[in-house]
Design an enzyme around this catalytic site. Structure first.
Site, PDB file in Angstrom:
ATOM      1  N   ARG A  33      -2.128  21.154  15.512  1.00  0.00           N
ATOM      2  CA  ARG A  33      -1.053  20.296  14.999  1.00  0.00           C
ATOM      3  C   ARG A  33      -0.658  19.234  16.017  1.00  0.00           C
ATOM      4  O   ARG A  33      -0.507  18.064  15.664  1.00  0.00           O
ATOM      5  CB  ARG A  33       0.175  21.127  14.613  1.00  0.00           C
ATOM      6  CG  ARG A  33      -0.035  21.989  13.378  1.00  0.00           C
ATOM      7  CD  ARG A  33       1.163  22.849  13.095  1.00  0.00           C
ATOM      8  NE  ARG A  33       1.409  23.709  14.251  1.00  0.00           N
ATOM      9  CZ  ARG A  33       2.556  24.309  14.504  1.00  0.00           C
ATOM     10  NH1 ARG A  33       3.595  24.144  13.701  1.00  0.00           N
ATOM     11  NH2 ARG A  33       2.709  25.085  15.551  1.00  0.00           N
ATOM     12  N   ASN A  75       1.269  24.239   9.818  1.00  0.00           N
ATOM     13  CA  ASN A  75       0.479  25.439   9.606  1.00  0.00           C
ATOM     14  C   ASN A  75       0.881  26.073   8.282  1.00  0.00           C
ATOM     15  O   ASN A  75       2.058  26.016   7.894  1.00  0.00           O
ATOM     16  CB  ASN A  75       0.720  26.464  10.719  1.00  0.00           C
ATOM     17  CG  ASN A  75       0.029  26.102  12.011  1.00  0.00           C
ATOM     18  OD1 ASN A  75      -0.881  25.281  12.053  1.00  0.00           O
ATOM     19  ND2 ASN A  75       0.457  26.724  13.096  1.00  0.00           N
TER      20      ASN A  75
END
Length: 91
Positions: free
Chosen positions: A20, A38
């Site tokens: 990320r 996520n």
């Protein structure tokens, strides 16, 4: 140049490998707007929009991800522009 938007999912070893954060860094470098997060099933979900060339470049980068990641699949679809500003990592 036209602005476009993509939304999709990255599968593989993509959690716990700074995916990320690395995605956000790439998006910011490319001046893209959107978000990454996520999912509970182990995938990463991403939405990004901006100049077509920059969107295409991030899409290519997502096929590999950061060095510790192992991307098995990338599913991206065109999406209507969302009008988001900046790029954030969602929790």
């Amino acid at each position: 140049m036209a602005r476009i938007c993509k939304h999709g999912y990255v599968s593989g070893r993509v959690q716990g490998v700074s995916f990320r954060q690395a995605t956000a860094e790439q998006a910011e470098r490319l001046d893209l707007d959107g978000w990454v997060r996520n999912l509970v099933d182990g995938r990463v979900e991403v939405l990004f929009e901006g100049d077509e060339a920059a969107v295409t470049e991030l899409a290519s980068w997502l096929e590999q991800g950061p060095p510790a990641a192992e991307v098995n699949a990338l599913e991206l679809q065109d999406q209507a522009l969302q009008g988001v500003a900046g790029f954030i990592v969602r929790r």
